[in-house]
Enzyme design. Structure first.
Site, PDB file in Angstrom:
ATOM      1  N   SER A 129      -1.639  -2.425   2.655  1.00  0.00           N
ATOM      2  CA  SER A 129      -2.024  -1.020   2.804  1.00  0.00           C
ATOM      3  C   SER A 129      -1.766  -0.211   1.543  1.00  0.00           C
ATOM      4  O   SER A 129      -0.727  -0.365   0.913  1.00  0.00           O
ATOM      5  CB  SER A 129      -1.212  -0.382   3.933  1.00  0.00           C
ATOM      6  OG  SER A 129      -1.786  -0.702   5.155  1.00  0.00           O
ATOM      7  N   HIS A 187      -0.987   6.879   5.236  1.00  0.00           N
ATOM      8  CA  HIS A 187      -0.284   6.371   6.419  1.00  0.00           C
ATOM      9  C   HIS A 187       0.985   5.590   6.072  1.00  0.00           C
ATOM     10  O   HIS A 187       1.744   5.203   6.946  1.00  0.00           O
ATOM     11  CB  HIS A 187      -1.233   5.534   7.297  1.00  0.00           C
ATOM     12  CG  HIS A 187      -1.398   4.112   6.851  1.00  0.00           C
ATOM     13  ND1 HIS A 187      -2.525   3.661   6.183  1.00  0.00           N
ATOM     14  CD2 HIS A 187      -0.596   3.037   6.979  1.00  0.00           C
ATOM     15  CE1 HIS A 187      -2.393   2.365   5.923  1.00  0.00           C
ATOM     16  NE2 HIS A 187      -1.227   1.966   6.398  1.00  0.00           N
ATOM     17  N   ASP A 214      -7.209   8.874   4.731  1.00  0.00           N
ATOM     18  CA  ASP A 214      -5.959   8.125   4.527  1.00  0.00           C
ATOM     19  C   ASP A 214      -5.750   7.914   3.027  1.00  0.00           C
ATOM     20  O   ASP A 214      -6.097   6.870   2.482  1.00  0.00           O
ATOM     21  CB  ASP A 214      -6.060   6.779   5.266  1.00  0.00           C
ATOM     22  CG  ASP A 214      -4.727   6.034   5.279  1.00  0.00           C
ATOM     23  OD1 ASP A 214      -3.723   6.623   4.843  1.00  0.00           O
ATOM     24  OD2 ASP A 214      -4.720   4.873   5.726  1.00  0.00           O
TER      25      ASP A 214
END
Ligand SMILES: *[C@@H]1O[C@H](CO)[C@@H](O)[C@H](O)[C@H]1NC(C)=O
Ligand SMILES: *[C@@H]1O[C@H](CO)[C@@H](O)[C@H](O)[C@H]1NC(C)=O
Length: 742
Positions: free
Chosen positions: A674, A501, A549
């Site tokens: 992330s 992502h 992801d």
């Protein structure tokens, strides 16, 4: 006979009361003293200011006649000296002085036609040693190079042809370590180890020992590191990864050692074993404690002698009191034990025995006073190992001797230790504390860069430095008018693992900037997981799906590993099998999983960077099984997720869950985290189990966490790498680098 035996036994087990000596006149001129008292001994220890040493000795023992040892001379602090050169081949040195003190510099020059090897200047250091190596002037006419004349010695013999020998002697008052006699061998190298001459007050410093000992050891241990194959290594045979090595640790527990030093010696041994455990090989241990008699703590033949933890546990449990007779120092007795254990191994597995290397670590604070000459036993051990002149089996035995304190016999420890050019196997250190310090410092992780999941121990002071989290990659994606930041992890020389992502479909490799350590890396390709599809579950009311992801960034050039830049361990790879200390071919991916994810609540961590370039460890708990169900239930209670009929469409099996306040308050992941690794620490090694993906409630202010606890319902989800192996293995280049398990 019988009563007498009994009597002897009783007498041996009752400690004699401590002798008493008067403290008059015990002080030291220019220094201080302190008393050390034990149940059965009394001692004073002197301390002189830096650059001075205590003469005639740095401690005195109270003897049973009520007198102090060495009491003929008043103690005084004297200036540390370095040995005086008496001979130098093929050149000159200056200045010529009767004595050389700390800071004095010696200059060397070679005559015409001779080339200088070693330093042109050497400085007298605080411990009474000259800095640098022995300076030599050589015309390269010999088969062997000029072996040099170490400062403080004289050399006899000038033939450097094959078979030629040279003999050394130290000047009076100096003690020799190394070989008295060396022969120029067929391979054009000198036999034995270079001698050195030193004053009795000279001790090796922890830093010196750490450096010399670990470079010698890693020569022995070094598993086949592809980076090092092209380097010239003097020791050709390498230990195979399945660790055909015996390590003997021999601890002196005689009376003079005292309980405190014994404890420190045990701690030092444990530090040593822990350091060894970070290498990718599994040695077999034997641990022997000795005083008048030797007592095995761990035998080579014990079932758990390859289990470092079990060995450590048994060392911990062993008490100084287990030797009821501590009067003697029977060094030979300890070596007889070594010989016995080796013989047994030879009987049981003769073939393997001859392929097994042996390292003996002997610590002593005195000289042998019973049991006979230990050197004789060392000869027998060499015979048993079939080490003969010119049969190239010297590599199968390394004997390191640590003489601790000043009551040792330099001759004795030097005779026992191995002598190999250009290494050193004998050390004289001021105290057992110094030895422990040296072990703490040694075997720098830098020696073993290719090993996954190693890093600098943050307890060594510098929390936050890059070396503690050397696998973290910083990723910046630049788009017209905006910039996005993510983290990633170094998983191999060509790949960074991160979250899918972080990227848009149209991001080009050029738009992606990767930094590891202080280097920028060029990106060749972006690989998003083929099943990652954020809009794919909108029909199930999942506005944005994070399933799968995961992404790999393929690099243009190979990453140069260093202390600041090295890979983390990925599950189900052969490197991780080693990190987890699994043995043999039969290890499966499930074994990895059961080891790192071993319960319903698994302690894990991620790395945050709330202040630029300052990394911090964030401890979280992975919730599994029943505990994971609460993650789904709590998420359903959150407004944004209320309308999803089946929450497992959002939180699929492919996610690991952390966060919330039960049973511990977990710090939250924030934007910018992330793509970073979710890590499980296994002993000294770090294994990545997940990739930080998404969270249910965001209370962060940008990349920063608020000081107050997270909302109870909040959860973070991470792509579970154990579920992503098919895709990872499907990348041929990565699979080639990492060797995934079948
Ligand atoms: C040695 O010291 C002298 C004087 O201090 C200096 O000029 C010289 O460059 C040094 N030589 C080497 C080889 O370091
Ligand atoms: C995280 O856990 C480790 C290992 O259990 C511990 O040493 C460390 O102090 C913890 N750090 C924080 C910030 O709680």
């Amino acid at each position: 006979m019988f009563p007498l035996l009994l009597l002897v036994h009783i007498a041996g087990s009752i400690a004699a009361p401590a002798p008493k000596c008067a403290l008059d006149n015990i002080d030291i001129k220019g220094g201080e003293y302190r008393e050390v008292k034990g149940e059965d001994f009394m001692r004073v220890v002197y301390k002189c200011p830096e650059g001075l040493y205590a003469h005639p000795s740095n401690s005195r023992d109270c003897l049973y006649n009520g007198k102090w040892s060495n009491d003929k001379v008043k103690a005084e602090c004297r200036a540390v000296e370095c040995p005086r050169p008496v001979m130098f081949d093929n050149g000159v040195y200056y200045p010529r002085q009767k004595k050389y003190f700390i800071g004095d510099v010696l200059h060397f020059e070679c005559w015409g036609g001779f080339e200088m090897f070693g330093p042109g200047n050497r400085t007298c250091q605080a411990n009474g040693k000259w800095s640098g190596e022995v300076t030599k002037c050589d015309d390269k006419e010999g088969d062997c190079p000029n072996p040099g004349v170490p400062i403080g010695s004289t050399k006899v013999g000038t033939s450097y042809k094959i078979e030629g020998t040279v003999k050394y002697e130290c000047q009076s008052g100096l003690r020799m370590f190394g070989s008295k006699e060396r022969t120029c061998m067929e391979n054009k190298r000198w036999s034995g180890a270079e001698p050195s001459c030193r004053f009795p007050f000279t001790f090796d410093t922890p830093t010196e020992v750490a450096e010399i000992f670990s470079s010698s050891l890693s020569e022995t241990i070094e598993a086949s590191d592809p980076d090092k194959l092209d380097k010239q290594s003097d020791r050709k045979i390498q230990v195979k990864k399945d660790g055909l090595m015996n390590i003997f640790i021999i601890i002196d527990s005689s009376k003079s050692v005292g309980p405190d030093n014994f404890k420190t010696a045990k701690e030092a041994s444990i530090v040593f074993i822990e350091k060894m455990a970070s290498f990718d090989f599994i040695p077999r241990y034997a641990v022997i404690s000795y005083a008048s008699y030797a007592k095995p703590i761990v035998r080579l033949s014990d079932d758990d002698s390859t289990d470092a933890d079990a060995v450590i546990e048994r060392i911990r449990k062993f008490s100084y009191r287990e030797h009821d007779d501590k009067m003697g120092t029977n060094t030979r007795g300890a070596l007889i034990e070594v010989h016995g254990m080796l013989s047994l191994q030879n009987t049981n597995e003769p073939q393997k025995f001859l392929e097994t290397r042996n390292v003996i670590l002997l610590m002593t604070d005195g000289k042998h006073n019973m049991g006979g000459d230990p050197v004789v036993e060392m000869k027998k051990i060499r015979e048993l190992l079939d080490i003969r002149k010119n049969n190239n089996r010297e590599d199968f035995l390394d004997v390191y001797v640590f003489g601790l304190g000043e009551d040792i016999s330099e001759n004795e420890i030097n005779d026992i230790a191995s002598k190999k050019d250009p290494e050193k196997h004998v050390f004289k250190m001021e105290s057992v504390d110094h030895m422990k310090e040296a072990f703490d410092e040694m075997l720098d992780e830098a020696e073993v860069l290719q090993m996954c999941g190693l890093s600098k121990d943050p307890s060594k002071g510098e929390e936050g430095v890059q070396e503690v989290y050397p696998w973290i990659a910083k990723i910046t994606i630049t788009r017209p008018g905006s910039e996005e930041k993510c983290k990633g992890s170094i998983v191999s020389r060509f790949f960074i693992l991160t979250a899918a992502h972080c990227f848009h479909l149209d991001d080009s490799p050029q738009a992606v900037n990767v930094r590891v350590g202080d280097k920028a890396l060029k990106v060749k390709n972006l690989h998003r997981h083929s099943k990652y599809n954020p809009a794919g579950k909108q029909d199930k009311k999942v506005e944005k799906s994070f399933d799968y992801d995961l992404a790999l960034i393929e690099l243009e050039n190979k990453i140069e590993y260093s202390r600041k830049v090295r890979p983390i361990c990925l599950p189900c790879t052969s490197a991780t099998t080693w990190a987890l200390k699994k043995r043999g071919q039969a290890v499966t991916c499930n074994d990895h999983k059961n080891t790192v994810l071993d319960s319903e609540l698994v302690k894990a961590m991620f790395v945050a960077e709330e202040t630029q370039n300052k990394f911090e460890r964030m401890n979280v708990t992975i919730k599994r099984g029943d505990k994971r169900n609460a993650c789904l239930e709590d998420t359903k209670k959150i407004e944004k997720f209320k309308d999803i009929p089946d929450i497992t469409d959002a939180i699929t099996e492919n996610f690991l869950c952390t966060g919330g306040v039960q049973p511990y308050v977990d710090p939250q992941t924030c934007k910018g985290d992330s793509g970073g690794p979710l890590i499980v620490q296994y002993k000294q090694r770090y294994v990545q189990v997940g990739v930080i993906s998404w969270g249910t409630i965001n209370t962060c202010i940008g990349p920063k966490r608020k000081p107050e606890p997270v909302p109870a319902l909040s959860r973070d989800f991470h792509t579970d790498l154990f579920h992503m192996l098919d895709w990872l293995e499907g990348n041929e280049h990565l699979a080639q680098e990492l060797q995934f398990l079948k």
